[in-house]
Design a protein around this motif. Structure first.
Motif, PDB file in Angstrom:
ATOM      1  N   ASN A 213       9.541  -1.418  24.496  1.00 47.73           N
ATOM      2  CA  ASN A 213       9.681  -0.088  23.906  1.00 47.73           C
ATOM      3  C   ASN A 213       9.754   1.027  24.937  1.00 47.73           C
ATOM      4  O   ASN A 213       9.703   2.196  24.590  1.00 47.73           O
ATOM      5  CB  ASN A 213       8.504   0.179  22.958  1.00 47.73           C
ATOM      6  CG  ASN A 213       8.477  -0.792  21.792  1.00 47.73           C
ATOM      7  OD1 ASN A 213       9.527  -1.122  21.242  1.00 47.73           O
ATOM      8  ND2 ASN A 213       7.293  -1.258  21.436  1.00 47.73           N
ATOM      9  N   GLY A 214       9.862   0.655  26.202  1.00 46.78           N
ATOM     10  CA  GLY A 214       9.954   1.662  27.244  1.00 46.78           C
ATOM     11  C   GLY A 214       8.835   1.534  28.258  1.00 46.78           C
ATOM     12  O   GLY A 214       8.088   0.556  28.283  1.00 46.78           O
ATOM     13  N   GLN A 215       8.740   2.540  29.077  1.00 45.19           N
ATOM     14  CA  GLN A 215       7.791   2.547  30.185  1.00 45.19           C
ATOM     15  C   GLN A 215       6.518   3.305  29.812  1.00 45.19           C
ATOM     16  O   GLN A 215       6.587   4.397  29.256  1.00 45.19           O
ATOM     17  CB  GLN A 215       8.450   3.209  31.398  1.00 45.19           C
ATOM     18  CG  GLN A 215       7.570   3.346  32.631  1.00 45.19           C
ATOM     19  CD  GLN A 215       8.336   3.989  33.767  1.00 45.19           C
ATOM     20  OE1 GLN A 215       9.033   3.327  34.517  1.00 45.19           O
ATOM     21  NE2 GLN A 215       8.226   5.300  33.891  1.00 45.19           N
ATOM     22  N   ILE A 216       5.373   2.700  30.118  1.00 46.91           N
ATOM     23  CA  ILE A 216       4.087   3.345  29.889  1.00 46.91           C
ATOM     24  C   ILE A 216       3.414   3.554  31.244  1.00 46.91           C
ATOM     25  O   ILE A 216       3.244   2.600  32.006  1.00 46.91           O
ATOM     26  CB  ILE A 216       3.183   2.491  28.978  1.00 46.91           C
ATOM     27  CG1 ILE A 216       3.856   2.258  27.625  1.00 46.91           C
ATOM     28  CG2 ILE A 216       1.820   3.149  28.799  1.00 46.91           C
ATOM     29  CD1 ILE A 216       3.097   1.287  26.736  1.00 46.91           C
ATOM     30  N   VAL A 217       3.038   4.786  31.530  1.00 48.27           N
ATOM     31  CA  VAL A 217       2.419   5.109  32.811  1.00 48.27           C
ATOM     32  C   VAL A 217       1.000   5.608  32.577  1.00 48.27           C
ATOM     33  O   VAL A 217       0.775   6.503  31.751  1.00 48.27           O
ATOM     34  CB  VAL A 217       3.227   6.179  33.574  1.00 48.27           C
ATOM     35  CG1 VAL A 217       2.533   6.532  34.886  1.00 48.27           C
ATOM     36  CG2 VAL A 217       4.644   5.688  33.830  1.00 48.27           C
ATOM     37  N   THR A 271      -3.494   1.193  44.944  1.00 51.58           N
ATOM     38  CA  THR A 271      -2.958   2.529  44.686  1.00 51.58           C
ATOM     39  C   THR A 271      -1.870   2.529  43.623  1.00 51.58           C
ATOM     40  O   THR A 271      -1.575   3.570  43.039  1.00 51.58           O
ATOM     41  CB  THR A 271      -2.378   3.131  45.977  1.00 51.58           C
ATOM     42  OG1 THR A 271      -1.333   2.272  46.462  1.00 51.58           O
ATOM     43  CG2 THR A 271      -3.456   3.273  47.047  1.00 51.58           C
ATOM     44  N   GLU A 272      -1.270   1.359  43.375  1.00 50.75           N
ATOM     45  CA  GLU A 272      -0.196   1.301  42.376  1.00 50.75           C
ATOM     46  C   GLU A 272      -0.094  -0.115  41.818  1.00 50.75           C
ATOM     47  O   GLU A 272      -0.233  -1.100  42.554  1.00 50.75           O
ATOM     48  CB  GLU A 272       1.141   1.713  42.990  1.00 50.75           C
ATOM     49  CG  GLU A 272       2.279   1.799  41.988  1.00 50.75           C
ATOM     50  CD  GLU A 272       3.542   2.401  42.588  1.00 50.75           C
ATOM     51  OE1 GLU A 272       4.536   2.488  41.849  1.00 50.75           O
ATOM     52  OE2 GLU A 272       3.529   2.772  43.774  1.00 50.75           O
ATOM     53  N   ILE A 273       0.132  -0.210  40.518  1.00 46.15           N
ATOM     54  CA  ILE A 273       0.360  -1.484  39.842  1.00 46.15           C
ATOM     55  C   ILE A 273       1.616  -1.339  38.984  1.00 46.15           C
ATOM     56  O   ILE A 273       1.753  -0.365  38.247  1.00 46.15           O
ATOM     57  CB  ILE A 273      -0.814  -1.888  38.931  1.00 46.15           C
ATOM     58  CG1 ILE A 273      -2.142  -1.853  39.692  1.00 46.15           C
ATOM     59  CG2 ILE A 273      -0.578  -3.267  38.330  1.00 46.15           C
ATOM     60  CD1 ILE A 273      -3.352  -2.009  38.780  1.00 46.15           C
ATOM     61  N   THR A 274       2.503  -2.301  39.094  1.00 46.44           N
ATOM     62  CA  THR A 274       3.685  -2.347  38.233  1.00 46.44           C
ATOM     63  C   THR A 274       3.643  -3.650  37.455  1.00 46.44           C
ATOM     64  O   THR A 274       3.501  -4.724  38.044  1.00 46.44           O
ATOM     65  CB  THR A 274       4.983  -2.275  39.046  1.00 46.44           C
ATOM     66  OG1 THR A 274       5.033  -1.047  39.758  1.00 46.44           O
ATOM     67  CG2 THR A 274       6.199  -2.373  38.128  1.00 46.44           C
ATOM     68  N   ALA A 275       3.736  -3.545  36.140  1.00 51.76           N
ATOM     69  CA  ALA A 275       3.735  -4.733  35.275  1.00 51.76           C
ATOM     70  C   ALA A 275       5.024  -4.748  34.458  1.00 51.76           C
ATOM     71  O   ALA A 275       5.390  -3.736  33.859  1.00 51.76           O
ATOM     72  CB  ALA A 275       2.524  -4.732  34.350  1.00 51.76           C
ATOM     73  N   VAL A 276       5.700  -5.879  34.443  1.00 50.93           N
ATOM     74  CA  VAL A 276       6.915  -6.046  33.654  1.00 50.93           C
ATOM     75  C   VAL A 276       6.634  -7.091  32.588  1.00 50.93           C
ATOM     76  O   VAL A 276       6.403  -8.264  32.896  1.00 50.93           O
ATOM     77  CB  VAL A 276       8.108  -6.494  34.520  1.00 50.93           C
ATOM     78  CG1 VAL A 276       9.388  -6.540  33.666  1.00 50.93           C
ATOM     79  CG2 VAL A 276       8.295  -5.571  35.710  1.00 50.93           C
ATOM     80  N   ILE A 277       6.629  -6.663  31.332  1.00 53.47           N
ATOM     81  CA  ILE A 277       6.405  -7.590  30.222  1.00 53.47           C
ATOM     82  C   ILE A 277       7.558  -7.540  29.227  1.00 53.47           C
ATOM     83  O   ILE A 277       7.489  -8.151  28.162  1.00 53.47           O
ATOM     84  CB  ILE A 277       5.063  -7.297  29.507  1.00 53.47           C
ATOM     85  CG1 ILE A 277       5.039  -5.870  28.960  1.00 53.47           C
ATOM     86  CG2 ILE A 277       3.889  -7.531  30.446  1.00 53.47           C
ATOM     87  CD1 ILE A 277       3.781  -5.567  28.136  1.00 53.47           C
ATOM     88  N   ASP A 278       8.594  -6.813  29.574  1.00 53.02           N
ATOM     89  CA  ASP A 278       9.790  -6.711  28.729  1.00 53.02           C
ATOM     90  C   ASP A 278      10.687  -7.916  28.998  1.00 53.02           C
ATOM     91  O   ASP A 278      11.194  -8.073  30.121  1.00 53.02           O
ATOM     92  CB  ASP A 278      10.532  -5.415  29.053  1.00 53.02           C
ATOM     93  CG  ASP A 278      11.806  -5.253  28.242  1.00 53.02           C
ATOM     94  OD1 ASP A 278      12.065  -6.111  27.368  1.00 53.02           O
ATOM     95  OD2 ASP A 278      12.540  -4.282  28.481  1.00 53.02           O
TER      96      ASP A 278
END
Length: 291
Positions: A213-217, A271-278
């Motif tokens: 459904n898009g990006q959540i920050v 300092t940063e986390i990127t998660a891809v579940i799409d």
């Protein structure tokens, strides 16, 4: 190479060099699309050239692609390699096997986005000189022809670029410590240890999740720690390296990728986390096979 066919000897000769040219352009430009554009432009220039005047086609094409790539860099024409809106940058993912990752310039013909990340700190001429000489073994004389400099001046330029790369890249010890920090975060997330999460998160940490459904920050250690159960549940997979950084990839029972996480660590904190579940975005990433 639209409009060419296998009976065309020039097209066949170009095709024999195409993969190497694309690898050169990609390492210089950091974008697959721009690399394809540079190689296509090189083909157009070759098609207009009197090939009888070309004594070494490989060297000629490398020079042309180098000049085109340099023009792209200097003009700012290249596509950005950082995320825009809910789009992902290109990701290189490899599984960790317990051994230290190879040195950046020893990546050979692999994608090497870790190297590209470091190269962003170089000027266009430094970047081109370093990539051509240290990665593809092009002589300083040939590089000097592209840059309009003497071989000695190009050698000094390459040495300066190499020093910058060496200063920017992480030591094996740094990488191991970063993995330990990530391991502590994942363990705390799975166990629901809120205080421990706060210890390993930077106060201004950024957590970006790419969903269908898009990006959540989410920003800030308290907020990210609260949402860390997402990362904890998604991280029951195999340790990986994502663009040279610690990561985790997990698959469904049928081998379908479920999630990919990547972490940035500085001074002992995330300092940063990127998660891809799409699933759609995961399908676009060149992911390793399940283990």
């Amino acid at each position: 190479m639209s409009g060419t066919h296998s009976a065309d000897p020039i097209a066949e000769a170009f095709g024999a060099h195409r993969d190497r040219l694309r690898a050169v352009a990609y390492r210089v430009l950091g974008s697959h699309a721009d690399a394809d554009d540079a190689v296509q432009e090189a083909w157009l220039r070759l098609s207009r050239q009197d090939t009888g005047t070309i004594h070494n086609l490989g060297a000629w094409l490398t020079t042309v692609v180098g000049r085109i790539s340099l023009d792209f860099l200097r003009s700012g024409r290249t596509r950005p390699t950082v995320p825009l809106d809910d789009h992902l940058p290109e990701l290189a993912v490899t599984l960790d096997d317990g051994q230290a990752p190879e040195e950046l310039v020893a990546l050979g013909d692999s994608i090497g986005l870790a190297l590209l990340t470091v190269l962003d700190s170089l000027r266009p001429d430094e970047r081109l000189a370093f990539v051509l000489h240290d990665v593809f073994a092009v002589s300083h004389g040939e590089i000097g022809t592209i840059l309009g400099r003497s071989a000695d001046a190009t050698k000094m330029l390459t040495s300066r670029a190499r020093r910058k790369v060496q200063a920017a890249r992480q030591s094996a010890g740094d990488r191991q410590r970063h993995r330990e920090v990530v391991g502590a975060f994942l363990a705390a997330a799975r166990e629901g240890r809120f205080e421990r999460l706060l210890e390993v998160l930077h106060p201004e940490v950024r957590f970006t999740v790419h969903t269908p459904n898009g990006q959540i920050v989410t920003l800030g250690a308290t907020e990210v720690a609260t949402r860390a159960r997402v990362a904890g549940s998604a991280a029951r997979g195999h340790a990986a390296t994502v663009n040279g950084r610690p990561g985790v990839i997990s698959w469904d029972e049928d081998g379908t990728p479920l999630s990919l996480l990547a972490f940035t660590v500085a001074d002992g904190r995330i300092t940063e986390i990127t998660a891809v579940i799409d699933p759609a975005k995961l399908a676009l990433i060149d992911l390793p096979d399940p283990v």
